[in-house]
Every structure is written in structure tokens, then in C-alpha cells.
Design a protein around this motif. Sequence first.
Motif, PDB file in Angstrom:
ATOM      1  N   ARG A  64       0.809  -1.214   0.000  1.00  0.00           N
ATOM      2  CA  ARG A  64       0.000   0.000   0.000  1.00  0.00           C
ATOM      3  C   ARG A  64       0.843   1.266   0.000  1.00  0.00           C
ATOM      4  NH1 ARG A  64      -3.528  -0.423  -2.661  1.00  0.00           N
ATOM      5  NH2 ARG A  64      -4.377   1.545  -1.867  1.00  0.00           N
ATOM      6  N   GLU A  65       2.088   1.194   0.430  1.00  0.00           N
ATOM      7  CA  GLU A  65       2.940   2.379   0.477  1.00  0.00           C
ATOM      8  C   GLU A  65       3.674   2.639  -0.827  1.00  0.00           C
ATOM      9  OE1 GLU A  65       5.537   2.349   3.802  1.00  0.00           O
ATOM     10  OE2 GLU A  65       3.908   2.525   5.278  1.00  0.00           O
ATOM     11  N   VAL A  78       3.436   6.403  -9.242  1.00  0.00           N
ATOM     12  CA  VAL A  78       4.271   5.410  -9.923  1.00  0.00           C
ATOM     13  C   VAL A  78       3.397   4.314 -10.519  1.00  0.00           C
ATOM     14  CG1 VAL A  78       6.085   3.696  -9.571  1.00  0.00           C
ATOM     15  CG2 VAL A  78       6.241   5.918  -8.450  1.00  0.00           C
ATOM     16  N   VAL A  79       2.405   3.870  -9.761  1.00  0.00           N
ATOM     17  CA  VAL A  79       1.499   2.836 -10.260  1.00  0.00           C
ATOM     18  C   VAL A  79       0.719   3.334 -11.470  1.00  0.00           C
ATOM     19  CG1 VAL A  79      -0.484   1.388  -9.666  1.00  0.00           C
ATOM     20  CG2 VAL A  79       1.333   1.778  -7.981  1.00  0.00           C
ATOM     21  N   GLU A  80       0.230   4.579 -11.395  1.00  0.00           N
ATOM     22  CA  GLU A  80      -0.524   5.118 -12.521  1.00  0.00           C
ATOM     23  C   GLU A  80       0.362   5.290 -13.748  1.00  0.00           C
ATOM     24  OE1 GLU A  80      -3.695   5.381 -12.610  1.00  0.00           O
ATOM     25  OE2 GLU A  80      -3.891   4.755 -10.516  1.00  0.00           O
ATOM     26  N   ALA A  97       7.865  -3.014  -2.709  1.00  0.00           N
ATOM     27  CA  ALA A  97       7.406  -3.471  -1.390  1.00  0.00           C
ATOM     28  C   ALA A  97       8.384  -4.432  -0.742  1.00  0.00           C
ATOM     29  CB  ALA A  97       6.030  -4.137  -1.522  1.00  0.00           C
ATOM     30  N   GLN A  98       9.432  -4.828  -1.442  1.00  0.00           N
ATOM     31  CA  GLN A  98      10.357  -5.842  -0.932  1.00  0.00           C
ATOM     32  C   GLN A  98      11.026  -5.468   0.391  1.00  0.00           C
ATOM     33  OE1 GLN A  98      13.923  -5.807  -1.036  1.00  0.00           O
ATOM     34  NE2 GLN A  98      14.476  -7.974  -0.985  1.00  0.00           N
ATOM     35  N   PRO A  99      11.447  -4.221   0.622  1.00  0.00           N
ATOM     36  CA  PRO A  99      12.088  -3.910   1.913  1.00  0.00           C
ATOM     37  C   PRO A  99      11.188  -4.184   3.119  1.00  0.00           C
ATOM     38  CG  PRO A  99      12.565  -2.196   0.306  1.00  0.00           C
ATOM     39  CD  PRO A  99      11.545  -3.074  -0.322  1.00  0.00           C
TER      40      PRO A  99
END
Length: 270
Positions: free
Chosen positions: A115-116, A121-123, A144-146
Motif C-alpha cells: 500500500r505504500e 508510480v502505479v498510474e 514493497a520488498q524492503p
Amino acid sequence: MNDLIGAWTWLTTAAHWQGEKGVWNRLGEHLYYSGVCLVIACLLALPLALWLGHLGKGGTLAVNISNVGRAVPTLAVLVLLSLTPLGAREGVPTLIALVLFAVPPLLTNAYLGMREVDRPVVEAARGMGMSGWQLFRRVELPLAQPLLMTGLRTAGVQVVATATLAAMAGEGGLGRIITAGFGLSNTPQVIAGAFLVALLAVLVEGVLVLVTRLTAPDRGAGRTARAAKRGPGPSAPAPSGGTPRVARPTPRPDRCPPTPPQCPTGSSTP
């Protein structure tokens, strides 16, 4: 001080490392319980958290429910499960209690990591024509990996430390060394067992940190999406390993040197 010296003597005695009750056998049992519980918890928590984080729906309820599980003491769950018919099956109460203990950090961190991810970036990635699976695999999951690995490290260390409670239910593991020391009123053995558990937790933390660095995916997709969102910069970057090229100004016609006058045809110079 004498207890610390006695603990060192206990650890350096070769007879305590051999046999069914030796350190090596107890260490194998401890790693077995911890590894199996962590794998099951990952299989239960990560797919659900990543899917809810990708959709952006229902995750808050799932995270709140998982956080409630943190308030329940693991030892209480272990004792209650041991009193049920599941207690007749060796190792099952311990596995269930440790899985329930490992799920909350995995679920919470994986969902928050998804969610963060920056919505612009997604758009931008969607504007580049990426499908839902490509967006998840190439943009959301790498970014989201970290946080995902932070949840895995937290769960791994907690499970290794809490697996000591398996001895309370008569199971194996390094906790048996501690409980045996209490039964014999042998304080150096208790200290030695606690030291082994703490050392194992630190080693697991170090291994997972190394795995995090080795498996860190390329952030190229995220950088590309951000670059597409920002647009071109004021100047083009220099080629890799070279010096920046300076563009030469084009001479303007009004700045050209004047052409010397020519004499008319048939005239002579004075």
C-alpha cells in the motif's frame, strides 16, 4: 561470576554436545520447528497480504485481526492446545501456536509494503500499458520488498526465540536444555541454554539480512515510472564513463565578419 564460568564449562564439555539430549540434536529439533512454522506462516500470510495490498480492499480488517493475535500469549495458546485432542499428536500444538505467532508481522508488513507504493508510480506504469500481473511483478512487488523482508526477519527471530516454549509441552528444541537445568537446579546449564537460543536468534537475523541484500530486485521499473512521471530534465546526462558534451553555438548571420568591397569591373586601383 561463578555461574558464567560454569556455563562456559558446560558449553565446552564435549559430552553435552553428543547423544539424544546433546546440543546438536536439540539444535536440529529447534531449527525443524522454527523452519516448518515459518514456512507455513509465509504460505498463509504472504499471498493474502500481497493480494489485498494489490487490490487495496479488505486489508485493514485483516491487519487488525492479525494484530489481535499479538495480544494472546503464545504460552497460553500452547497450553490450551495441549489440553485439546490435538495434544495427543506430537508437535502439533507447538506448530499451531508458533504459526499463529508468526502470521501477524508477515501479514502486516507485506500489506503495508504494497500500500505504500507511490500511487503516481502505479498510474505511470498503467499508462505505459502494463497489465495487472506485470504491474504487481515489476513495480509493486520490487518496491514493497524492503518492508516484506522486514516482516520476514521479525517473524523469523520471534519464532526462533519463542520455539523455546516447545519444551513446556514436552517437545524438543533448545528449550529442553533450559528446562532440564531448572529441574536439576543447575544454573550454569540454564545460562548455557539461554545463550544458545540468543546466539541462534542473532545468527538467523544475520542470515535473513544477507538474504535481503542478495535478493533485492532491480528498481529499474520504479525508476522508469518515476522518470516518466517527472518528464525530461533540463539537461541530458553525460554518457557513462565520459565527459559531458558541450554544444557549440551556431554562429548568427549578423555576427559574420563583413565581406571586403570589390572594385568595379574595368576600374583600376589608385
